[in-house]
Design an enzyme around this catalytic site. Structure first.
Site, PDB file in Angstrom:
ATOM      1  N   GLY A   1      -5.697   8.164  -6.438  1.00  0.00           N
ATOM      2  CA  GLY A   1      -5.902   8.022  -4.997  1.00  0.00           C
ATOM      3  C   GLY A   1      -6.598   9.251  -4.414  1.00  0.00           C
ATOM      4  N   GLY A   2      -7.459   9.879  -5.214  1.00  0.00           N
ATOM      5  CA  GLY A   2      -8.091  11.130  -4.781  1.00  0.00           C
ATOM      6  C   GLY A   2      -9.309  10.964  -3.884  1.00  0.00           C
TER       7      GLY A   2
ATOM      8  N   GLY B   1      -7.690  10.943   2.183  1.00  0.00           N
ATOM      9  CA  GLY B   1      -6.452  11.543   2.688  1.00  0.00           C
ATOM     10  C   GLY B   1      -5.981  12.780   1.939  1.00  0.00           C
TER      11      GLY B   1
ATOM     12  N   ARG C   1      -9.240   2.399  -6.236  1.00  0.00           N
ATOM     13  CA  ARG C   1      -9.816   1.066  -6.469  1.00  0.00           C
ATOM     14  C   ARG C   1     -11.242   0.954  -5.949  1.00  0.00           C
TER      15      ARG C   1
ATOM     16  N   ASP D   1      -7.523   0.728 -11.015  1.00  0.00           N
ATOM     17  CA  ASP D   1      -6.356   0.234 -10.291  1.00  0.00           C
ATOM     18  C   ASP D   1      -5.132   0.654 -11.099  1.00  0.00           C
TER      19      ASP D   1
ATOM     20  N   TYR E   1      11.984   9.992   2.837  1.00  0.00           N
ATOM     21  CA  TYR E   1      13.045   8.979   2.855  1.00  0.00           C
ATOM     22  C   TYR E   1      13.495   8.563   1.450  1.00  0.00           C
TER      23      TYR E   1
ATOM     24  N   GLY F   1       6.429  15.226   5.194  1.00  0.00           N
ATOM     25  CA  GLY F   1       6.633  14.484   6.437  1.00  0.00           C
ATOM     26  C   GLY F   1       5.285  13.957   6.887  1.00  0.00           C
TER      27      GLY F   1
HETATM   28  C1  HXC Z   1       3.677  -7.688   5.753  1.00  0.00           C
HETATM   29  C2  HXC Z   1       1.928  -7.432   4.246  1.00  0.00           C
HETATM   30  C3  HXC Z   1       1.348  -6.435   5.059  1.00  0.00           C
HETATM   31  C4  HXC Z   1       2.016  -6.085   6.284  1.00  0.00           C
HETATM   32  C5  HXC Z   1       0.100  -6.705   3.312  1.00  0.00           C
HETATM   33  N1  HXC Z   1       1.119  -7.563   3.189  1.00  0.00           N
HETATM   34  N2  HXC Z   1       0.218  -5.999   4.447  1.00  0.00           N
HETATM   35  N3  HXC Z   1       3.074  -8.048   4.575  1.00  0.00           N
HETATM   36  N4  HXC Z   1       3.174  -6.748   6.587  1.00  0.00           N
HETATM   37  N5  HXC Z   1       1.540  -5.145   7.117  1.00  0.00           N
HETATM   38  C6  HXC Z   1       1.318  -8.544   2.113  1.00  0.00           C
HETATM   39  C7  HXC Z   1       0.171  -9.536   2.035  1.00  0.00           C
HETATM   40  O1  HXC Z   1       0.329 -10.592   2.942  1.00  0.00           O
HETATM   41  C8  HXC Z   1       0.283  -9.999   0.578  1.00  0.00           C
HETATM   42  O2  HXC Z   1       1.301 -10.949   0.421  1.00  0.00           O
HETATM   43  C9  HXC Z   1       0.748  -8.745  -0.143  1.00  0.00           C
HETATM   44  O3  HXC Z   1       1.316  -7.876   0.847  1.00  0.00           O
HETATM   45  C10 HXC Z   1      -0.407  -8.008  -0.803  1.00  0.00           C
HETATM   46  O4  HXC Z   1      -1.404  -7.793   0.191  1.00  0.00           O
HETATM   47  P1  HXC Z   1      -2.931  -7.592  -0.181  1.00  0.00           P
HETATM   48  O5  HXC Z   1      -3.651  -7.197   1.048  1.00  0.00           O
HETATM   49  O6  HXC Z   1      -3.439  -8.778  -0.939  1.00  0.00           O
HETATM   50  O7  HXC Z   1      -2.797  -6.423  -1.261  1.00  0.00           O
HETATM   51  P2  HXC Z   1      -3.767  -5.284  -1.640  1.00  0.00           P
HETATM   52  O8  HXC Z   1      -5.188  -5.607  -1.289  1.00  0.00           O
HETATM   53  O9  HXC Z   1      -3.447  -4.941  -3.022  1.00  0.00           O
HETATM   54  O10 HXC Z   1      -3.336  -4.058  -0.662  1.00  0.00           O
HETATM   55  C11 HXC Z   1      -2.163  -3.294  -0.897  1.00  0.00           C
HETATM   56  C12 HXC Z   1      -1.525  -2.865   0.417  1.00  0.00           C
HETATM   57  C13 HXC Z   1      -2.570  -2.204   1.356  1.00  0.00           C
HETATM   58  C14 HXC Z   1      -0.365  -1.930   0.069  1.00  0.00           C
HETATM   59  C15 HXC Z   1      -0.958  -4.089   1.124  1.00  0.00           C
HETATM   60  O11 HXC Z   1      -1.935  -1.759   2.541  1.00  0.00           O
HETATM   61  C16 HXC Z   1      -3.271  -1.045   0.693  1.00  0.00           C
HETATM   62  O12 HXC Z   1      -4.274  -1.220  -0.006  1.00  0.00           O
HETATM   63  N6  HXC Z   1      -2.773   0.198   0.865  1.00  0.00           N
HETATM   64  C17 HXC Z   1      -3.325   1.411   0.225  1.00  0.00           C
HETATM   65  C18 HXC Z   1      -3.289   2.620   1.098  1.00  0.00           C
HETATM   66  C19 HXC Z   1      -2.008   2.889   1.812  1.00  0.00           C
HETATM   67  O13 HXC Z   1      -1.151   2.017   1.971  1.00  0.00           O
HETATM   68  N7  HXC Z   1      -1.848   4.108   2.290  1.00  0.00           N
HETATM   69  C20 HXC Z   1      -0.664   4.561   3.015  1.00  0.00           C
HETATM   70  C21 HXC Z   1       0.146   5.482   2.215  1.00  0.00           C
HETATM   71  S1  HXC Z   1       1.201   6.401   3.273  1.00  0.00           S
HETATM   72  P3  HXC Z   1       1.028 -12.546   0.365  1.00  0.00           P
HETATM   73  O14 HXC Z   1       2.330 -13.131  -0.014  1.00  0.00           O
HETATM   74  O15 HXC Z   1       0.568 -12.920   1.740  1.00  0.00           O
HETATM   75  O16 HXC Z   1      -0.046 -12.756  -0.666  1.00  0.00           O
HETATM   76  C22 HXC Z   1       2.745   6.483   2.558  1.00  0.00           C
HETATM   77  C23 HXC Z   1       3.781   7.434   3.120  1.00  0.00           C
HETATM   78  C24 HXC Z   1       4.085   7.247   4.519  1.00  0.00           C
HETATM   79  O17 HXC Z   1       3.016   5.862   1.616  1.00  0.00           O
HETATM   80  C25 HXC Z   1       5.076   8.188   5.120  1.00  0.00           C
HETATM   81  C26 HXC Z   1       4.613   8.554   6.487  1.00  0.00           C
HETATM   82  C27 HXC Z   1       5.466   9.503   7.158  1.00  0.00           C
HETATM   83  P1  NAP Z   2      -4.252   7.175   1.769  1.00  0.00           P
HETATM   84  O1  NAP Z   2      -5.427   7.956   2.257  1.00  0.00           O
HETATM   85  O2  NAP Z   2      -4.180   5.746   2.100  1.00  0.00           O
HETATM   86  O3  NAP Z   2      -4.173   7.393   0.205  1.00  0.00           O
HETATM   87  C1  NAP Z   2      -3.774   6.423  -0.711  1.00  0.00           C
HETATM   88  C2  NAP Z   2      -4.779   6.409  -1.829  1.00  0.00           C
HETATM   89  O4  NAP Z   2      -4.276   5.599  -2.890  1.00  0.00           O
HETATM   90  C3  NAP Z   2      -6.125   5.814  -1.432  1.00  0.00           C
HETATM   91  O5  NAP Z   2      -7.164   6.690  -1.842  1.00  0.00           O
HETATM   92  C4  NAP Z   2      -6.214   4.512  -2.214  1.00  0.00           C
HETATM   93  O6  NAP Z   2      -7.561   4.237  -2.604  1.00  0.00           O
HETATM   94  C5  NAP Z   2      -5.331   4.819  -3.405  1.00  0.00           C
HETATM   95  N1  NAP Z   2      -4.769   3.618  -4.009  1.00  0.00           N
HETATM   96  C6  NAP Z   2      -4.065   2.642  -3.393  1.00  0.00           C
HETATM   97  N2  NAP Z   2      -3.763   1.673  -4.261  1.00  0.00           N
HETATM   98  C7  NAP Z   2      -4.277   2.062  -5.462  1.00  0.00           C
HETATM   99  C8  NAP Z   2      -4.294   1.484  -6.741  1.00  0.00           C
HETATM  100  N3  NAP Z   2      -3.703   0.304  -6.977  1.00  0.00           N
HETATM  101  N4  NAP Z   2      -4.901   2.149  -7.746  1.00  0.00           N
HETATM  102  C9  NAP Z   2      -5.509   3.345  -7.526  1.00  0.00           C
HETATM  103  N5  NAP Z   2      -5.526   3.942  -6.330  1.00  0.00           N
HETATM  104  C10 NAP Z   2      -4.910   3.304  -5.303  1.00  0.00           C
HETATM  105  O7  NAP Z   2      -2.898   7.825   2.320  1.00  0.00           O
HETATM  106  P2  NAP Z   2      -2.360   9.336   2.262  1.00  0.00           P
HETATM  107  O8  NAP Z   2      -1.696   9.581   3.543  1.00  0.00           O
HETATM  108  O9  NAP Z   2      -3.400  10.254   1.798  1.00  0.00           O
HETATM  109  O10 NAP Z   2      -1.226   9.212   1.151  1.00  0.00           O
HETATM  110  C11 NAP Z   2      -1.291   9.942  -0.052  1.00  0.00           C
HETATM  111  C12 NAP Z   2       0.093  10.094  -0.647  1.00  0.00           C
HETATM  112  O11 NAP Z   2       0.926  10.822   0.249  1.00  0.00           O
HETATM  113  C13 NAP Z   2       0.823   8.795  -0.918  1.00  0.00           C
HETATM  114  O12 NAP Z   2       1.577   8.909  -2.102  1.00  0.00           O
HETATM  115  C14 NAP Z   2       1.753   8.672   0.256  1.00  0.00           C
HETATM  116  O13 NAP Z   2       2.870   7.868  -0.031  1.00  0.00           O
HETATM  117  C15 NAP Z   2       2.121  10.113   0.449  1.00  0.00           C
HETATM  118  N6  NAP Z   2       2.637  10.453   1.780  1.00  0.00           N
HETATM  119  C16 NAP Z   2       1.795  10.522   2.840  1.00  0.00           C
HETATM  120  C17 NAP Z   2       2.295  10.881   4.077  1.00  0.00           C
HETATM  121  C18 NAP Z   2       1.413  10.999   5.281  1.00  0.00           C
HETATM  122  O14 NAP Z   2       1.940  11.150   6.385  1.00  0.00           O
HETATM  123  N7  NAP Z   2       0.091  10.956   5.150  1.00  0.00           N
HETATM  124  C19 NAP Z   2       3.656  11.152   4.226  1.00  0.00           C
HETATM  125  C20 NAP Z   2       4.492  11.056   3.114  1.00  0.00           C
HETATM  126  C21 NAP Z   2       3.963  10.722   1.892  1.00  0.00           C
HETATM  127  P3  NAP Z   2      -8.083   2.732  -2.810  1.00  0.00           P
HETATM  128  O15 NAP Z   2      -7.605   1.957  -1.638  1.00  0.00           O
HETATM  129  O16 NAP Z   2      -9.562   2.873  -2.915  1.00  0.00           O
HETATM  130  O17 NAP Z   2      -7.470   2.267  -4.096  1.00  0.00           O
END
Ligand code: HXC
Ligand code: NAP
Length: 280
Positions: free
Chosen positions: A16-17, A20, A41, A65, A146, A188
């Site tokens: 995920g480099g 963010g 991805r 992936d 969490y 956080g």
């Molecule tokens: C409910 C949801 C949803 C949502 C997706 N789904 N988003 N359900 N509420 N908001 C459901 C879809 O309907 C689908 O189910 C299933 O999840 C997979 O969704 P897809 O979009 O097909 O999956 P995909 O393309 O693989 O995307 C994965 C993802 C997406 C996790 C859903 O958000 C993503 O690509 N995220 C990557 C980056 C990311 O999340 N970064 C944040 C990290 S921050 P069905 O049944 O309909 O097929 C973090 C720390 C936070 O982790 C802490 C902060 C303080």
């Molecule tokens: P982000 O920018 O959404 O980073 C997530 C990265 O993961 C994206 O580059 C995404 O790229 C990659 N990724 C997602 N699904 C993948 C897959 N299946 N295979 C390979 N790569 C994948 O969010 P971020 O805030 O920088 O988060 C980075 C890390 O910090 C995460 O572990 C998150 O849980 C943690 N974190 C973040 C926060 C915050 O406040 N930002 C707080 C606590 C923890 P692609 O979509 O192109 O695959």
């Protein structure tokens, strides 16, 4: 300790480099002399980041992936052809806020697949190669505050990050005597497009998050990258099996039983609560 050669000769993969926190760590590691590999991805996102950061040092973009074990093995094989990695950063994640009873099975699988299985796939692929070659290695995983206590509305992520922390602590012991260190950072909130668009998608939610932080600010990607650089460097060689929280005290703000008194009591209340002066 952040001398420009701190990570010289270190070869580092950041999952995920491309965006963010992962991108910020890639930038910092390059500044400190490392060779960096980033995966994700979206090939276009990775290529753009690699082009942007290439002025700071050698960086390679590998679409992958992490949910797919075969794809992870193929990526790690391709990297190892140039030489072994020294450091793996498990940073890739998926997350969103939702009411748990409304989640479909695929929604659970999607997040658990990225966060827990993706971390396991990459850790095992590197770990097995390091052990076989008696090569030392360091794994740093990015968790969340969490993980040890759980959190409503991000249950697939909470389950997965708890597993990542269990993996970190378990392998720190199992592999520690063979030169492999395992640590994690629990940040956080740090503003990134990926996290904030999915977890704090409205200004009022962002304001709530700010309000509950003792320092009344979010973390920065630079602060996270500096902590990560320390934890992957030889300067932290005796830190093994730890999860370092970096959240401005937000977690503890929620834990203290009397913390809310700060809001409930005025200066006058505090004055009236003082014992009256004893008579001479
Ligand atoms: C409910 C949801 C949803 C949502 C997706 N789904 N988003 N359900 N509420 N908001 C459901 C879809 O309907 C689908 O189910 C299933 O999840 C997979 O969704 P897809 O979009 O097909 O999956 P995909 O393309 O693989 O995307 C994965 C993802 C997406 C996790 C859903 O958000 C993503 O690509 N995220 C990557 C980056 C990311 O999340 N970064 C944040 C990290 S921050 P069905 O049944 O309909 O097929 C973090 C720390 C936070 O982790 C802490 C902060 C303080
Ligand atoms: P982000 O920018 O959404 O980073 C997530 C990265 O993961 C994206 O580059 C995404 O790229 C990659 N990724 C997602 N699904 C993948 C897959 N299946 N295979 C390979 N790569 C994948 O969010 P971020 O805030 O920088 O988060 C980075 C890390 O910090 C995460 O572990 C998150 O849980 C943690 N974190 C973040 C926060 C915050 O406040 N930002 C707080 C606590 C923890 P692609 O979509 O192109 O695959």
């Amino acid at each position: 300790m952040f001398t420009p050669d701190l990570l010289h000769h270190k070869r580092i993969l950041i999952t995920g480099g491309g965006t963010g926190l992962g991108k910020a760590m890639a930038h910092r590691f390059l500044e400190l002399g490392a060779t960096v590999y980033i995966c994700g991805r979206r090939e276009d996102v990775l290529e753009k980041t690699a082009a942007e950061l290439s002025t700071s040092g050698p960086i390679h973009a590998l679409p992958c992936d992490v949910r797919n074990l075969d794809a992870v093995e193929a990526m790690i094989d391709a990297i190892w052809k140039d030489g072994p990695l020294d450091i793996l950063v498990n940073n890739a994640a998926g997350n969103f806020i939702a009411r748990t009873e409304e989640l479909s099975p695929r929604a659970f699988e999607s997040v658990i697949g990225i966060v827990l299985l993706g971390t396991l796939h990459a850790t095992m692929a590197c770990g097995r190669r390091w052990l076989k070659a008696a090569h030392s290695g360091t794994v740093l995983s990015i968790s969340a505050t969490y993980a040890p206590v759980g959190s409503a509305y991000v249950v697939p992520s909470a389950i997965s990050k708890a597993g990542v922390e269990a993996l970190t602590r378990s392998l720190a012991v199992e592999w520690g005597n063979r030169g492999i260190r395992m640590n994690a950072i629990a940040p956080g909130p740090i503003p990134t497009q990926g996290a904030f668009s999915r977890l704090l998608p409205r200004p009022d939610l962002e304001a709530l998050a700010l309000d509950r932080n003792p320092m009344h600010r979010f973390g920065t990607v630079e602060e996270l990258a500096n902590l990560a650089a320390f934890l992957v460097s030889d300067g932290s060689a005796y830190i093994n099996g730890e999860v370092i929280r970096m959240d401005g005290g937000e977690f503890l703000q929620g834990a203290g039983e009397f913390t809310t008194l700060g809001r409930a009591l005025t200066d006058e209340d505090w004055a009236s609560l003082k014992p009256s002066k004893p008579k001479p």
